[in-house]
Design a protein around this motif. Structure first.
Motif, mmCIF file in Angstrom:
data_model
loop_
_atom_site.group_PDB
_atom_site.id
_atom_site.type_symbol
_atom_site.label_atom_id
_atom_site.label_comp_id
_atom_site.label_asym_id
_atom_site.label_seq_id
_atom_site.Cartn_x
_atom_site.Cartn_y
_atom_site.Cartn_z
ATOM 1 N N GLY A 133 -71.920 15.827 70.339
ATOM 2 C CA GLY A 133 -71.948 15.647 71.883
ATOM 3 C C GLY A 133 -72.680 16.782 72.753
ATOM 4 N N MET A 137 -75.691 16.245 75.398
ATOM 5 C CA MET A 137 -75.578 16.801 76.626
ATOM 6 C C MET A 137 -76.839 17.646 77.194
ATOM 7 N N THR A 158 -69.576 13.631 78.365
ATOM 8 C CA THR A 158 -69.429 14.707 77.294
ATOM 9 C C THR A 158 -68.060 15.191 77.267
ATOM 10 N N LEU A 176 -72.125 8.740 79.899
ATOM 11 C CA LEU A 176 -73.326 9.546 79.591
ATOM 12 C C LEU A 176 -74.485 8.434 79.268
#
Length: 200
Positions: A133, A137, A158, A176
């Motif tokens: 994650g 990001m 995220t 996302l």
């Protein structure tokens, strides 16, 4: 000099399209996972949910390979590669679980893996959730001047993935993905760029 793909090279916009496609495929895998353990176990002839996760993660690699080794990406590149590797490891373990018959043997294998931190932590607990994650990001931050809304969506997605579970994961990956669509400007026609204009 206008930036052009050399013969045999990988055009830059293609790796971004593959990145978006990878996120869409990965999100589809999350949808199947959230249909429940019984649904996943009953998939035939293969575990489609984890094949989607595996394929989606691998589609991210060309984008990672094109990031420059400088500034924020000195952290982003290794973090994303470790995150992708952890997703691959998670899928391999889940393929094994999918292949096992229900019963005591499956519980015994699961208990053994949970009691082995060197396997369970990087490939099931920490890697696919938090490292992957964070790796997803970080690249968005370099697009802050191009699309603040896109970056906010990526960061929000995220956070949802890291803090919430079940169907919220799907919501997080959708946010996302939409964030990166805005960051990459993929809805606009491709433009030729000067080398100095490339920021990521």
């Amino acid at each position: 000099m206008i930036l052009q793909a050399e013969a045999g090279s990988f055009p830059r916009h293609i790796d971004r399209i593959l990145f978006i496609a990878g996120l869409v495929i990965y999100t589809a895998g999350q949808v199947l996972l959230n249909l429940g353990q019984d649904f996943v176990a009953a998939q035939s002839p293969v575990d489609f949910a984890h094949w989607l996760l595996l394929t989606g993660a691998l589609f991210l690699i060309p984008f990672v390979a094109r990031l420059p080794w400088r500034n924020l990406h000195l952290i982003t590149i290794p973090l994303m590669l470790v995150g992708i590797a952890s997703v691959v490891g998670m899928c391999v373990l889940d393929f094994i679980f999918w292949s096992l018959p229900d019963g005591e043997f499956e519980r015994e294998v699961a208990g053994h893996l949970i009691a082995t931190p060197a396997i369970w932590q990087p490939f099931m607990a920490i890697g696919p959730n938090y490292i992957f994650g964070a790796g997803l990001m970080l690249p968005s931050l370099s697009y802050w001047n191009r699309s603040r809304a896109g970056v906010v969506l990526v960061v929000a997605g995220t956070a949802i993935i890291a803090l919430l579970f079940h169907w919220f994961n799907v919501v997080g990956y959708i946010a996302l993905t939409l964030g990166y669509v805005l960051c990459f400007d993929v809805l606009r026609p491709a433009r030729t760029l000067q080398p100095a204009q490339e920021t990521s």
